[in-house]
Enzyme design. Structure first.
Site, PDB file in Angstrom:
ATOM      1  N   THR A 189      36.582 -55.469 -36.552  1.00  0.00           N
ATOM      2  CA  THR A 189      37.882 -55.664 -35.901  1.00  0.00           C
ATOM      3  C   THR A 189      38.838 -54.483 -36.116  1.00  0.00           C
ATOM      4  O   THR A 189      39.897 -54.440 -35.517  1.00  0.00           O
ATOM      5  CB  THR A 189      38.573 -56.941 -36.438  1.00  0.00           C
ATOM      6  OG1 THR A 189      38.857 -56.746 -37.822  1.00  0.00           O
ATOM      7  CG2 THR A 189      37.709 -58.171 -36.261  1.00  0.00           C
ATOM      8  N   CYS A 383      28.713 -44.998   7.807  1.00  0.00           N
ATOM      9  CA  CYS A 383      29.437 -43.731   7.961  1.00  0.00           C
ATOM     10  C   CYS A 383      28.440 -42.571   8.028  1.00  0.00           C
ATOM     11  O   CYS A 383      27.800 -42.382   9.050  1.00  0.00           O
ATOM     12  CB  CYS A 383      30.465 -43.586   6.849  1.00  0.00           C
ATOM     13  SG  CYS A 383      31.806 -42.510   7.323  1.00  0.00           S
ATOM     14  N   HIS A 509      33.456 -48.538   7.066  1.00  0.00           N
ATOM     15  CA  HIS A 509      32.956 -48.970   5.748  1.00  0.00           C
ATOM     16  C   HIS A 509      33.177 -50.466   5.547  1.00  0.00           C
ATOM     17  O   HIS A 509      34.178 -50.866   4.939  1.00  0.00           O
ATOM     18  CB  HIS A 509      33.677 -48.203   4.634  1.00  0.00           C
ATOM     19  CG  HIS A 509      33.316 -46.766   4.585  1.00  0.00           C
ATOM     20  ND1 HIS A 509      32.290 -46.277   3.808  1.00  0.00           N
ATOM     21  CD2 HIS A 509      33.824 -45.698   5.242  1.00  0.00           C
ATOM     22  CE1 HIS A 509      32.192 -44.972   3.979  1.00  0.00           C
ATOM     23  NE2 HIS A 509      33.108 -44.588   4.847  1.00  0.00           N
ATOM     24  N   GLU A 511      31.872 -52.387   3.526  1.00  0.00           N
ATOM     25  CA  GLU A 511      31.755 -52.804   2.119  1.00  0.00           C
ATOM     26  C   GLU A 511      33.110 -53.098   1.482  1.00  0.00           C
ATOM     27  O   GLU A 511      33.201 -53.887   0.540  1.00  0.00           O
ATOM     28  CB  GLU A 511      30.997 -51.746   1.290  1.00  0.00           C
ATOM     29  CG  GLU A 511      31.691 -50.400   1.075  1.00  0.00           C
ATOM     30  CD  GLU A 511      31.408 -49.381   2.171  1.00  0.00           C
ATOM     31  OE1 GLU A 511      31.110 -49.802   3.304  1.00  0.00           O
ATOM     32  OE2 GLU A 511      31.501 -48.173   1.898  1.00  0.00           O
TER      33      GLU A 511
HETATM   34  N1  GLN Z   1      30.894 -36.596   5.824  1.00  0.00           N
HETATM   35  C1  GLN Z   1      30.993 -37.450   6.953  1.00  0.00           C
HETATM   36  C2  GLN Z   1      32.308 -37.278   7.685  1.00  0.00           C
HETATM   37  O1  GLN Z   1      33.223 -36.691   7.164  1.00  0.00           O
HETATM   38  C3  GLN Z   1      30.800 -38.889   6.544  1.00  0.00           C
HETATM   39  C4  GLN Z   1      31.931 -39.439   5.729  1.00  0.00           C
HETATM   40  C5  GLN Z   1      31.577 -40.715   5.022  1.00  0.00           C
HETATM   41  O2  GLN Z   1      30.407 -41.092   4.939  1.00  0.00           O
HETATM   42  N2  GLN Z   1      32.557 -41.386   4.462  1.00  0.00           N
HETATM   43  O3  GLN Z   1      32.455 -37.726   8.792  1.00  0.00           O
END
Ligand code: GLN
Length: 538
Positions: A189, A383, A509, A511
């Site tokens: 601790t 992307c 994206h 995600e």
């Molecule tokens: N490099 C690529 C662009 O600028 C993809 C970017 C990314 O995957 N976030 O468009």
């Protein structure tokens, strides 16, 4: 009601402060409170956008296009706190704002100092989040770094001032520490005692401690910690190692009555905790059957945090599809030149190529795309992963050997991926990409429409390059399906493979919006397709 909880950390970094702060947020929401989350980052970068994923993990993007620390991703997955530029405060932003004011002469000849000018700027940003919405009950402020770091001093000082100014019960301090285990299995601790001393030297007496430990701390250890730190024994909690999932942590804290104690410290009457969604999620976790192997073909493979939101979204999709998603991390450079895709990819049930920048490893990703397309293995391009599909299609389906992105080969005769028009004259790197939430319109009979179940889709972007419209006709004419466009039809947002179980790439994206209790529709359908492959090929 406006209450503030400052979450700080001691002993060392990477204790899971973000997850602890988020879990606390989730528990207060379960008790019906309106929570806002704020991250203070002591680094001098204005935002995380210019940092390498190797340095600091992924860059999380908000609806309004802020490029922030990945902890905001934790907040988004655990809580309903709206997140925008205002929820991420960095030393860089604070100094930038203060120096601008100084240049404008707004300090009326005074000497500009860390205290009060820098701390005032920090405080006003935190208070602004509380005032943004009249319904806000609690603002949880996570202070990045470790107590004792030079960089975090102004943030801790701002917290100290706010705790003092707002008064007891209106602002509390929750401090996270580490209880290490030494040879022989003994838990120590002392580092916690020192860490709390460091907080006290900053003028902050923690109200509660969350101790990161290999196992649940026993009563005697908690009492000992309490004795040395002036924290009540009932306010010492354990964040022990879980072998299930981080999403169980809100339930683990609740079992220890952490939320009850927080409410008491803040003088809020106790109220029912509805943890049903979290319990239902854990049921799904335990009910999963079989392992779906997903090959992630990218270039920042050594650091798990570099693709944090992607890995989390895959996990969420697994919960929804009733399978465990096994991540097979593949450095795309291994697929380059002589790398045999059959050997490297042969055992996976689905391939995901995530976002990224720069030329390294690109040809390996193109090979992975071609292999998934030929072998009818589900493929999900995000992307850069979609741009890779374009390069693969150009090279292998249209026979343009030099098909490439302008990012990697500015001289190619077939730039199937090219710089966005409004990016041409941009010279600065920070915050200048196509960022944040934009609308896309799904085409009829597309996989993307099937996934979302609606034509108009809002997702977040972060890119400079884009499907080149010069090739739209040839690409579509040769069978590549356009799944979604911007509503004005000017930019391609999604492409899909014909005659394939599930091959899809998106320029955005998805995600970032996936949650354990509500997986992203595209991740869900990708995992469902990969599960089918698994069942045919266990
Ligand atoms: N490099 C690529 C662009 O600028 C993809 C970017 C990314 O995957 N976030 O468009």
């Amino acid at each position: 009601m406006n209450k503030f909880i400052f979450v700080s950390g001691g002993v060392c970094s990477s204790l899971g402060k973000g997850v602890a702060a988020s879990s606390l947020g989730a528990l207060l929401e379960a008790r019906g409170l309106n929570v806002r989350m704020v991250k203070c980052d002591p680094y001098i970068n204005v935002d995380a956008g210019t940092m390498s994923p190797y340095q600091h993990g992924e860059v999380y993007v908000t609806d309004d296009g802020a490029e922030t620390d990945l902890d905001l991703g934790n907040y988004a997955r655990f809580t309903r706190s709206p997140l925008s530029r205002a929820n991420s405060v960095t030393t860089g932003q604070v100094y930038d704002a203060v120096i601008r004011k100084e240049r404008e002469g707004r300090f009326l000849g005074r000497c500009v100092q860390v205290i009060p000018h820098i701390t005032d700027e920090i405080k006003s940003r935190i208070l602004a989040v509380a005032r943004e919405d009249a319904d806000t009950d609690v603002v949880i402020v996570e202070i990045g770094g470790t107590v004792g770091d030079i960089e975090s001093i102004p943030f801790l000082e701002a917290a100290r001032q706010l705790i003092h100014e707002l008064g007891k019960g209106n602002a509390i301090s929750v401090h996270l520490t580490l209880i290490p285990e030494v040879a022989g299995g003994e838990l120590k601790t002392k580092p916690t005692q020192h860490s709390v001393k460091a907080m006290q030297e900053m003028g902050i007496q923690p109200d509660m401690l969350i101790c990161r430990a290999p196992v649940m701390l026993d009563e005697a250890t908690r009492r000992k910690i309490a004795l040395f730190t002036n924290v009540e024994a009932g306010a010492v909690f354990t964040s022990y190692n879980v072998d299930t999932t981080i999403y169980e942590i809100p339930l683990i804290f609740h079992d220890q009555k952490l939320d009850q104690v927080v409410l008491k410290k803040m003088g809020v009457e106790s109220r029912h905790a509805d943890l049903e969604p979290w319990r239902a999620m854990m049921e799904k976790f335990r009910a999963r059957q079989g392992k779906t192997r997903i090959g992630i073909v990218g270039k920042y493979m050594e650091l798990h945090d570099a693709y944090k939101s992607v890995y989390e979204a895959l996990f969420h999709a697994g919960l929804e599809c009733g399978v465990e998603v096994e991540l097979i991390k593949i450095d795309s450079s291994r697929l380059e030149e002589k790398g045999d895709p059959e050997k490297i990819l042969g055992a996976v049930h689905g391939i995901l190529v995530p976002g990224g920048f720069g030329q390294r490893g690109i040809n390996g990703m193109v090979k992975a795309s071609a292999w998934a397309r030929d072998n009818k293995i589900p493929y999900f391009g995000i992307c850069l992963g979609m741009q890779v599909m374009m390069i693969d299609w150009g090279r292998n389906m249209l026979g343009w050997e030099d098909a490439d992105s302008g990012e990697f080969n500015p001289d190619t005769k077939h730039p199937v991926v090219s710089l966005l028009e409004d990016q041409v004259d941009i010279k600065n790197y920070g915050g200048t990409m196509r960022l944040g939430q934009w609308e896309a319109r799904a085409e009829e009979d597309s996989l993307i429409l099937a996934a979302y179940g609606e034509r108009f889709i809002w997702e977040r972007h972060r890119h400079r390059y884009e499907f080149s419209n010069r090739y739209r006709q040839e690409m579509a004419g040769s069978g590549l399906r356009i799944g979604a466009l911007t509503p004005d039809g000017s930019l391609v947002e999604c492409v899909e493979w014909p005659d394939h179980p599930w091959g899809l790439g998106v320029q955005f994206h998805p995600e970032f919006k996936s949650r354990p209790t509500a997986a992203s529709p595209l991740f869900r359908d990708f995992i469902a397709a990969a599960k089918n492959t698994m069942q045919g090929n266990p």
